[in-house]
Design an enzyme around this catalytic site. Structure first.
Site, PDB file in Angstrom:
ATOM      1  N   GLN A   1      17.557 -19.911  43.352  1.00 49.39           N
ATOM      2  CA  GLN A   1      16.319 -20.730  42.915  1.00 49.39           C
ATOM      3  C   GLN A   1      16.632 -22.180  42.393  1.00 49.39           C
ATOM      4  O   GLN A   1      15.645 -23.071  42.538  1.00 49.39           O
ATOM      5  CB  GLN A   1      15.369 -19.890  42.106  1.00 49.39           C
ATOM      6  CG  GLN A   1      14.812 -18.448  42.741  1.00 49.39           C
ATOM      7  CD  GLN A   1      14.134 -17.757  42.118  1.00 49.39           C
ATOM      8  OE1 GLN A   1      13.778 -17.905  40.954  1.00 49.39           O
ATOM      9  NE2 GLN A   1      13.269 -16.594  42.760  1.00 49.39           N
TER      10      GLN A   1
ATOM     11  N   HIS B   1      15.737 -15.643  23.274  1.00 51.51           N
ATOM     12  CA  HIS B   1      14.580 -14.829  23.487  1.00 51.51           C
ATOM     13  C   HIS B   1      15.122 -13.263  23.704  1.00 51.51           C
ATOM     14  O   HIS B   1      15.364 -12.784  24.585  1.00 51.51           O
ATOM     15  CB  HIS B   1      13.773 -14.851  24.919  1.00 51.51           C
ATOM     16  CG  HIS B   1      12.712 -13.713  24.924  1.00 51.51           C
ATOM     17  ND1 HIS B   1      11.699 -13.683  24.290  1.00 51.51           N
ATOM     18  CD2 HIS B   1      12.659 -12.936  25.892  1.00 51.51           C
ATOM     19  CE1 HIS B   1      11.041 -12.700  24.673  1.00 51.51           C
ATOM     20  NE2 HIS B   1      11.547 -12.259  25.700  1.00 51.51           N
TER      21      HIS B   1
ATOM     22  N   ASP C   1       7.610 -15.472  21.371  1.00 48.09           N
ATOM     23  CA  ASP C   1       7.973 -14.959  19.977  1.00 48.09           C
ATOM     24  C   ASP C   1       7.547 -15.750  18.996  1.00 48.09           C
ATOM     25  O   ASP C   1       7.113 -15.364  17.782  1.00 48.09           O
ATOM     26  CB  ASP C   1       9.808 -15.316  19.991  1.00 48.09           C
ATOM     27  CG  ASP C   1      10.360 -14.740  21.279  1.00 48.09           C
ATOM     28  OD1 ASP C   1      10.647 -13.394  21.221  1.00 48.09           O
ATOM     29  OD2 ASP C   1      10.426 -15.343  22.437  1.00 48.09           O
TER      30      ASP C   1
ATOM     31  N   ILE D   1       3.161  -9.496  35.160  1.00 52.67           N
ATOM     32  CA  ILE D   1       2.712 -10.984  34.611  1.00 52.67           C
ATOM     33  C   ILE D   1       2.144 -11.889  35.665  1.00 52.67           C
ATOM     34  O   ILE D   1       1.273 -12.673  35.164  1.00 52.67           O
ATOM     35  CB  ILE D   1       4.189 -11.716  33.801  1.00 52.67           C
ATOM     36  CG1 ILE D   1       4.722 -10.733  32.836  1.00 52.67           C
ATOM     37  CG2 ILE D   1       3.902 -13.110  33.484  1.00 52.67           C
ATOM     38  CD1 ILE D   1       6.028 -11.452  32.535  1.00 52.67           C
TER      39      ILE D   1
ATOM     40  N   ASN E   1      20.857 -11.316  37.990  1.00 52.83           N
ATOM     41  CA  ASN E   1      19.898 -12.379  37.793  1.00 52.83           C
ATOM     42  C   ASN E   1      20.471 -13.668  38.124  1.00 52.83           C
ATOM     43  O   ASN E   1      19.908 -14.668  38.469  1.00 52.83           O
ATOM     44  CB  ASN E   1      19.283 -12.127  36.459  1.00 52.83           C
ATOM     45  CG  ASN E   1      18.193 -11.309  36.450  1.00 52.83           C
ATOM     46  OD1 ASN E   1      17.120 -11.353  37.083  1.00 52.83           O
ATOM     47  ND2 ASN E   1      18.304 -10.209  35.785  1.00 52.83           N
TER      48      ASN E   1
HETATM   49  P1  NAD Z   1       7.445  -6.687  37.262  1.00 51.10           P
HETATM   50  O1  NAD Z   1       8.482  -6.232  37.623  1.00 51.10           O
HETATM   51  O2  NAD Z   1       6.174  -6.423  37.153  1.00 51.10           O
HETATM   52  O3  NAD Z   1       7.396  -7.999  38.264  1.00 51.10           O
HETATM   53  C1  NAD Z   1       8.253  -8.732  38.732  1.00 51.10           C
HETATM   54  C2  NAD Z   1       8.133  -9.230  40.195  1.00 51.10           C
HETATM   55  O4  NAD Z   1       9.064 -10.158  40.509  1.00 51.10           O
HETATM   56  C3  NAD Z   1       8.020  -8.025  41.248  1.00 51.10           C
HETATM   57  O5  NAD Z   1       6.950  -8.024  41.969  1.00 51.10           O
HETATM   58  C4  NAD Z   1       9.373  -8.243  41.811  1.00 51.10           C
HETATM   59  O6  NAD Z   1       9.112  -8.055  43.384  1.00 51.10           O
HETATM   60  C5  NAD Z   1       9.305  -9.879  41.839  1.00 51.10           C
HETATM   61  N1  NAD Z   1      10.732 -10.409  42.172  1.00 51.10           N
HETATM   62  C6  NAD Z   1      11.978  -9.905  41.637  1.00 51.10           C
HETATM   63  N2  NAD Z   1      12.963 -10.699  42.252  1.00 51.10           N
HETATM   64  C7  NAD Z   1      12.305 -11.740  42.559  1.00 51.10           C
HETATM   65  C8  NAD Z   1      12.947 -12.712  43.231  1.00 51.10           C
HETATM   66  N3  NAD Z   1      14.386 -13.286  43.619  1.00 51.10           N
HETATM   67  N4  NAD Z   1      12.125 -14.004  43.879  1.00 51.10           N
HETATM   68  C9  NAD Z   1      10.938 -13.672  43.741  1.00 51.10           C
HETATM   69  N5  NAD Z   1      10.006 -12.521  43.269  1.00 51.10           N
HETATM   70  C10 NAD Z   1      11.251 -11.636  42.581  1.00 51.10           C
HETATM   71  O7  NAD Z   1       7.902  -7.409  35.973  1.00 51.10           O
HETATM   72  P2  NAD Z   1       6.840  -8.598  35.111  1.00 51.10           P
HETATM   73  O8  NAD Z   1       6.470  -7.453  33.782  1.00 51.10           O
HETATM   74  O9  NAD Z   1       6.055  -9.218  35.634  1.00 51.10           O
HETATM   75  O10 NAD Z   1       8.048  -9.123  34.195  1.00 51.10           O
HETATM   76  C11 NAD Z   1       8.918 -10.208  34.849  1.00 51.10           C
HETATM   77  C12 NAD Z   1       9.920 -10.739  33.973  1.00 51.10           C
HETATM   78  O11 NAD Z   1       9.520 -11.342  32.772  1.00 51.10           O
HETATM   79  C13 NAD Z   1      10.964  -9.748  33.481  1.00 51.10           C
HETATM   80  O12 NAD Z   1      12.430 -10.192  33.560  1.00 51.10           O
HETATM   81  C14 NAD Z   1      10.580  -9.317  31.906  1.00 51.10           C
HETATM   82  O13 NAD Z   1      11.604  -8.621  31.311  1.00 51.10           O
HETATM   83  C15 NAD Z   1      10.323 -10.755  31.808  1.00 51.10           C
HETATM   84  N6  NAD Z   1       9.484 -11.013  30.381  1.00 51.10           N
HETATM   85  C16 NAD Z   1      10.036 -12.202  29.594  1.00 51.10           C
HETATM   86  C17 NAD Z   1       9.169 -12.574  28.488  1.00 51.10           C
HETATM   87  C18 NAD Z   1       9.370 -13.625  27.794  1.00 51.10           C
HETATM   88  O14 NAD Z   1       9.187 -13.769  26.701  1.00 51.10           O
HETATM   89  N7  NAD Z   1      10.351 -14.333  28.157  1.00 51.10           N
HETATM   90  C19 NAD Z   1       8.189 -11.558  28.188  1.00 51.10           C
HETATM   91  C20 NAD Z   1       7.836 -10.440  29.033  1.00 51.10           C
HETATM   92  C21 NAD Z   1       8.614 -10.180  30.015  1.00 51.10           C
HETATM   93  C1  LMR Z   2       9.272  -9.259  25.576  1.00 49.05           C
HETATM   94  O1  LMR Z   2       9.628  -9.959  24.820  1.00 49.05           O
HETATM   95  O2  LMR Z   2       7.993  -8.601  25.605  1.00 49.05           O
HETATM   96  C2  LMR Z   2       9.972  -8.906  26.807  1.00 49.05           C
HETATM   97  O3  LMR Z   2      10.993 -10.026  26.943  1.00 49.05           O
HETATM   98  C3  LMR Z   2      10.502  -7.439  26.761  1.00 49.05           C
HETATM   99  C4  LMR Z   2      11.341  -7.048  28.032  1.00 49.05           C
HETATM  100  O4  LMR Z   2      12.394  -6.799  27.968  1.00 49.05           O
HETATM  101  O5  LMR Z   2      10.902  -7.299  29.366  1.00 49.05           O
END
Ligand code: NAD
Ligand code: LMR
Length: 328
Positions: free
Chosen positions: A115, A190, A162, A17, A108
């Protein structure tokens, strides 16, 4: 005269992301094409993650974005959040093999407690916090509870993906334009329990509910499609959504900072008791935004079907809160 730079902290900056997000923040899509930024990028202190972050920074430099005044990479939340005006908390612990939901919540909880405390200590008192890392609502709750000196309303969770997913499904179903949808919202967590609600929505000025007029489609196609979209993307890509998640994060902060011009948007925000949601639960609500503030739309009628959905997503959020209570 050019504006003073604002400090934008992004955690998980070398992740998927992060890679889809940083370039758009740097180009001015989030805070405006006239708003200089200082990027404060947090990754875990691990050598591999910090090296990957350096690579992302090299690419940011190679874009020569005129709005970027400085880039600060770090493994320390106290550096990342120092005087931050915006904090996008993307980094989180993903679910590993054999990990139960409770283990994920606990891992988490540690990250978001630390944080939250760091934000409390060093961020701007007006910092706007968006939690993207899952479980986003509960992580935002933990960060908020760990930052008692910051206004609680500054902590939000991302429900905008969403919301955007729901808008896109409605446009496809009705044959209307996604940009002409108004008054759509998504209630709750979410997660697949979220309740995307188009009862008040219009598309091209016409009622979405009347245009669709199919409660079976609502309950059996629309809600499962939106609720399980994240899983469908993981299944198809082998990775979770990243570009659409980054896009939703940009939409969320842009509207919060610059205003939604009277339009409803969905944000996960701490309840003040609206719609019977207990105080402090971070819940998806319909809001409008103006002058850097959001306001929950109140007084909407909640029918029996909607109440049942809202109760279900609330129950899930409360069980997540219960699972981390002892860690706060
Ligand atoms: P990713 O694994 O590609 O990247 C996450 C990064 O966070 C990694 O580089 C990791 O080293 C870093 N990280 C982990 N713990 C950390 C900390 N304590 N401090 C700083 N950095 C830290 O994952 P991604 O695909 O980028 O997704 C990130 C998060 O977003 C996941 O939890 C995913 O489920 C969530 N997500 C949420 C939504 C939403 O709609 N809310 C949608 C998609 C993904
Ligand atoms: C999404 O809604 O795409 C993400 O929250 C899914 C996930 O579990 O990372």
């Amino acid at each position: 005269m050019s504006k003073k730079a604002v400090r934008v902290a992004v955690t998980g900056a070398a992740g998927q992301i992060g890679y889809a997000l940083l370039f758009r923040i740097a180009s001015g899509e989030m805070l405006g094409k006239d708003q200089p930024v200082i990027l404060q990028l947090l990754e875990i202190p691990d050598e591999k993650a910090q090296k990957a972050l350096q690579g992302v920074i090299m690419e940011l430099e190679d874009c020569a974005f005129p709005l970027v005044e400085a880039i600060i990479p770090t493994g320390d939340p106290l550096v990342a959040f120092k005087d931050a005006d915006y904090a996008l908390l993307v980094g989180a612990r993903p679910r590993g093999p054999g990990m139960e939901r409770a283990d994920l919540l606990a891992a988490n909880a540690q990250i978001f407690t630390a944080q939250g405390k760091a934000l409390n200590e060093v961020a701007s008192r007006d910092v706007k916090v968006l939690v993207v890392g899952n479980p986003a609502n509960t992580n935002a709750y933990i960060a908020m509870k760990s930052a008692p000196d910051l206004p609680r309303e500054n902590f939000t969770a991302m429900l905008r993906l969403d919301h955007n997913r729901a808008a896109s499904q409605i446009a496809a179903k009705t044959g209307g334009k996604v940009g002409e949808i108004e008054k759509l919202t998504v209630w709750g967590n979410h997660s697949p329990t979220m309740y995307a609600d188009y009862r008040f929505a219009s598309i091209g000025g016409k009622s979405v509910k009347d245009a669709i007029n199919d409660q079976v489609w609502n309950a059996e196609v629309f809600l499962p499609t939106v609720g399980k979209r994240g899983a469908a993307i993981i299944d198809a890509r082998g990775l979770s959504s990243a570009a659409s998640a980054a896009n939703a994060a940009i939409d969320h902060i842009r509207d919060w900072a610059l205003g939604s011009n009277g339009q409803w948007v969905t944000m996960g925000v701490p309840s003040n008791g609206e719609y019977g949601i207990p105080k402090d639960v971070i819940f998806g609500f319909p809001v409008t935004t103006e002058n850097g503030q959001y306001k929950i739309i109140e007084g909407l009628e909640i029918d029996a079907f909607s109440q049942e959905r809202i109760d279900k997503t609330l129950a899930e959020l409360q069980s997540e809160q219960d699972a981390v209570k002892h860690l706060l």
